[in-house]
Design an enzyme around this catalytic site. Structure first.
Site, short mmCIF file in Angstrom:
data_model
loop_
_atom_site.label_atom_id
_atom_site.label_comp_id
_atom_site.label_asym_id
_atom_site.label_seq_id
_atom_site.Cartn_x
_atom_site.Cartn_y
_atom_site.Cartn_z
N GLU A 259 33.91 39.65 46.51
CA GLU A 259 35.36 39.17 46.50
C GLU A 259 36.23 40.05 45.38
O GLU A 259 35.42 40.37 44.45
CB GLU A 259 35.45 37.74 45.86
N LYS A 261 37.82 41.06 42.10
CA LYS A 261 37.92 40.58 40.94
C LYS A 261 39.27 40.62 40.34
O LYS A 261 39.85 42.04 39.91
CB LYS A 261 36.97 41.18 40.07
N ARG A 266 42.27 32.87 34.37
CA ARG A 266 41.59 31.96 35.77
C ARG A 266 42.35 30.57 35.17
O ARG A 266 42.53 30.15 34.24
CB ARG A 266 40.23 31.94 34.98
N ARG A 281 40.69 29.20 31.13
CA ARG A 281 39.08 29.11 31.30
C ARG A 281 38.51 28.38 29.84
O ARG A 281 37.42 27.95 29.91
CB ARG A 281 39.16 30.83 31.07
N GLU A 311 42.64 32.67 40.06
CA GLU A 311 43.23 33.69 39.27
C GLU A 311 44.57 33.91 39.49
O GLU A 311 45.42 34.10 40.58
CB GLU A 311 42.41 34.93 39.80
N PHE A 351 39.75 30.99 44.47
CA PHE A 351 38.36 31.53 44.76
C PHE A 351 37.08 30.27 44.99
O PHE A 351 36.11 30.44 45.11
CB PHE A 351 37.94 32.71 43.99
N ARG A 428 26.51 30.74 32.62
CA ARG A 428 26.57 32.17 33.24
C ARG A 428 25.18 32.26 34.13
O ARG A 428 24.12 32.25 33.25
CB ARG A 428 26.79 32.95 32.02
N LYS A 434 29.38 40.10 38.25
CA LYS A 434 30.54 41.15 38.17
C LYS A 434 30.08 42.50 38.42
O LYS A 434 29.05 42.79 37.69
CB LYS A 434 31.44 40.72 37.08
P1 AMP Z 1 34.58 38.09 33.03
O1 AMP Z 1 36.03 37.55 32.24
O2 AMP Z 1 34.64 39.63 32.79
O3 AMP Z 1 33.47 37.32 32.35
O4 AMP Z 1 34.76 37.77 34.55
C1 AMP Z 1 34.88 36.50 35.18
C2 AMP Z 1 36.37 36.26 35.50
O5 AMP Z 1 36.76 36.94 36.31
C3 AMP Z 1 36.32 34.64 36.05
O6 AMP Z 1 36.57 33.89 34.78
C4 AMP Z 1 37.74 34.88 36.73
O7 AMP Z 1 38.74 34.81 35.48
C5 AMP Z 1 37.81 36.29 37.10
N1 AMP Z 1 38.12 36.40 38.60
C6 AMP Z 1 38.76 37.17 39.22
N2 AMP Z 1 38.51 36.99 40.57
C7 AMP Z 1 37.56 36.32 40.60
C8 AMP Z 1 36.91 35.75 41.73
N3 AMP Z 1 37.30 36.24 43.01
N4 AMP Z 1 36.12 34.92 41.69
C9 AMP Z 1 35.59 34.45 40.31
N5 AMP Z 1 35.98 34.91 39.22
C10 AMP Z 1 37.04 35.94 39.31
#
Ligand code: AMP
Length: 595
Positions: A259, A261, A266, A281, A311, A351, A428, A434
């Site tokens: 998907e 990102k 969030r 979040r 998001e 999502f 996690r 990611k």
């Molecule tokens: P990170 O903040 O780098 O740990 O990445 C995870 C975050 O990506 C999640 O907490 C969401 O805020 C964001 N995100 C964006 N698009 C998506 C998606 N399609 N699915 C899940 N998380 C997403």
């Protein structure tokens, strides 16, 4: 229970530098606490009155707190302001002020002695603080002052110290949620082995006080009745990180749903009829920041009751294109929300779907959750499902990644399609991975680090912080391990702002959850998260992140670290990059150099 018991505990917690001792102290405290007030004790220990999502906060202005102190002690406001200046901490100022309370007459002396003879109880403190936090409107300031003064009159100097810190929102003992869960498992559920069950209850309710109350009343048995409730946020599922398409596909069994990102904030939306609540979040209630997002959910999520995740992304009102994350942060303001909505409109990219009309979906595999999401979502220009593709080939995943980047996304989130791909609340794990863009080939990807200390600057920066000591998080040990000293990338404006941002977290010694070989000039309770980037990850004898993992006596460090300009106020310190992720990144970097 007497408030002085809590105060003795605070003092011990503040003087320890050992992480395990914190848990032991909590276990003793919880065992001493009657079950009827254990929720209140848990909140107070975290410097709050309710779980964060409720949004009722202490945080009385210092000026107002001093006026209450003046009323309770008979000392003038000027004297107290001078005392505060000397002490640099409202708690210490109050402690000193109470020790030299003015007694004007014999009558005064007698009534003051009578007031002190009556012990302050935890319930009374909690209920009074609750009234303080809730007082609004005309006359609210006077009400708050007399409520606070009424507590201070019965307080010993030590009690006043912690009361004032709590009232002004400065009681920052830095006790992590996970430490409290450990202590609850040990105190009431037979030992640390029960931690995962206690944690599951917390993950579904985000309310530590509630969990504490249940386990202290009925032990593990009580946890059976825990269920999802609209209005109580579910702790978010988080993603692991890998840097190549091959590894991602391999990890996800050769096939996944990839998907976009999106680079926004969030949100977890709870809908009950036409009522919508939004949680960040970090599970703060952010409903009031996004009335437009609430409207989108009200109109486009077709279910009576639902919990969905999306998001929230700032878009350009002229072109409809996505704008970067920093732009969205203009929406996190207190005032002028109407103007901000016009200037920084948002779109939602959905999502996940965790709950619909009485049905808990968190134990369902992702394809099922997505199917339900598509059923209840009525898409529009402002409400879209996250763009996705089912992929089983490396080249296709790489191509889709490039497409996501060119559309203004950060990369992809690749999700497992397996039957066990449940929603892992609060965890996690490898069910979501990611795939983020690296900014330059040799360069380390940006990482999120927690500020744990600072060093005084020299020359132009004399009298200011010259560099910040930053750490990554080790969830297994619940410790912050240092990874670099960051002194560049800060604008003049940042440098001006930094002391103010960090001041509330200053402590006298290294925090027990910080593992550091360096001796910072100033230490902080781990709280503030920043994004940094560097040239590469190196082995270093100076830092403790990953110490001994790759080489005895060496940890990992970021070479030439720079602040990227992104304050991650949306992240809690436990959301920082983890030691494990850093080790993985180091290994990837070695591979790149070898090939
Ligand atoms: P990170 O903040 O780098 O740990 O990445 C995870 C975050 O990506 C999640 O907490 C969401 O805020 C964001 N995100 C964006 N698009 C998506 C998606 N399609 N699915 C899940 N998380 C997403």
């Amino acid at each position: 229970m007497e408030y002085s018991i809590l105060v003795t505990f605070y003092e011990k917690i503040e003087s320890t530098t050992k992480r395990l001792e914190m848990t032991d102290l909590l276990v003793t405290l919880f065992k001493k606490t009657p079950p009827t007030i254990i929720d209140k004790v848990v909140y107070l220990t975290q410097g709050r009155l309710y779980p964060e999502y409720v949004g009722i906060e202490l945080g009385v202005a210092e000026k107002l707190a001093l006026r209450a102190l003046s009323m309770a002690t008979g000392l003038s406001l000027e004297e107290l302001e001078a005392e505060l200046k000397r002490a640099g901490d409202i708690g210490v100022a109050a402690e000193r002020a109470l020790s030299r309370k003015k007694v004007k007459s014999l009558l005064d002396f007698v009534s003051s002695a009578q007031a002190l003879a009556r012990k302050l109880m935890v319930e009374e403190v909690y209920n009074t603080l609750d009234k303080v936090a809730r007082a609004t409107g005309e006359g609210a300031q006077d009400t708050k002052i007399s409520l606070i003064a009424s507590l201070l009159r019965h307080a010993s100097p030590k009690e006043a110290k912690y009361l004032m810190r709590t009232i002004t929102g400065r009681l920052r003992l830095g006790i992590a949620d996970m430490t409290i869960l450990d202590a609850l498992a040990i105190a009431f559920c037979g030992g640390k082995d029960a931690r995962s069950l206690v944690e599951r209850a917390y993950n579904l309710s985000s309310d530590l006080g509630h969990v504490a109350r249940v386990v202290s009343e009925s032990g593990l048995e009580g946890l059976k009745y825990f269920k999802i409730t609209i209005g109580r946020p579910i702790r978010p599922m988080l993603a692991e990180r890998l840097t190549t398409a091959e590894e991602i596909l391999e990890k996800l069994g050769g096939k996944c749903v990839a998907e976009y990102k999106y680079d926004g904030e969030r949100i977890q939306a709870h809908k009950l009829s036409s009522n919508v609540i939004l949680f960040s979040r970090r599970l703060e209630n952010i409903t009031h920041h996004y009335p437009d997002a609430c409207e989108i959910i009200r109109n486009h999520v077709k279910a009576e009751e639902a919990i969905v995740e999306a998001e929230c992304v700032a878009i350009d009102p002229d072109t409809g294109e996505m704008r970067p994350f920093q732009e969205l942060m203009h929406r996190r303001r207190k005032y002028g929300i109407e103007e901000a909505i016009k200037e920084y409109p948002v779109s939602l990219f959905f999502f996940d779907c965790l709950y619909v009309d009485g049905q808990d979906l968190t134990n369902q595999p992702y394809p099922k959750r997505r199917e339900v999401l598509m059923k209840i979502l009525e898409p529009s220009e402002r409400a879209m499902p996250a763009t996705y593709r089912i992929i089983d080939r490396v080249d296709e995943l790489e191509g889709f990644f490039e497409e996501a980047i060119s559309e203004g996304c950060e990369g992809l989130v690749c999700k497992s399609l397996a039957p066990d791909s449940i929603y892992q609340a609060g965890a996690r794990g490898w069910l979501w991975i990611k795939f983020k863009r690296s900014y330059q080939s040799k360069l380390v990807e940006p990482i999120d680090v927690t500020v744990v200390g600072a060093f005084w600057g020299k020359g132009k920066r004399a009298g200011k912080y010259g560099a910040l000591l930053c750490a990554v998080y080790d969830p297994d040990a619940d410790m912050f391990k240092t990874v670099c000293k960051v002194g560049s990338g800060f604008t003049d404006e940042d440098l001006e702002k930094i002391p103010g941002i960090l001041q509330p977290y200053v402590i006298e010694h290294r925090h027990p959850r910080v593992d550091s070989k360096m001796k910072a000039d100033v230490w902080f309770t781990p709280s503030v998260v920043i994004e940094i980037i560097g040239d590469e990850i190196t082995l270093s004898p100076l830092h403790t992140a990953g110490l001994g993992v790759l080489k005895p006596d060496a940890g990992l460090a970021i070479r030439f670290p720079r602040f990227t300009g992104r304050w991650r106020f949306d992240k809690s310190p436990e959301d920082s990059t983890t030691v494990k992720e850093l080790v993985e990144m180091y290994k990837m970097q070695l591979k790149k150099i070898e090939t």
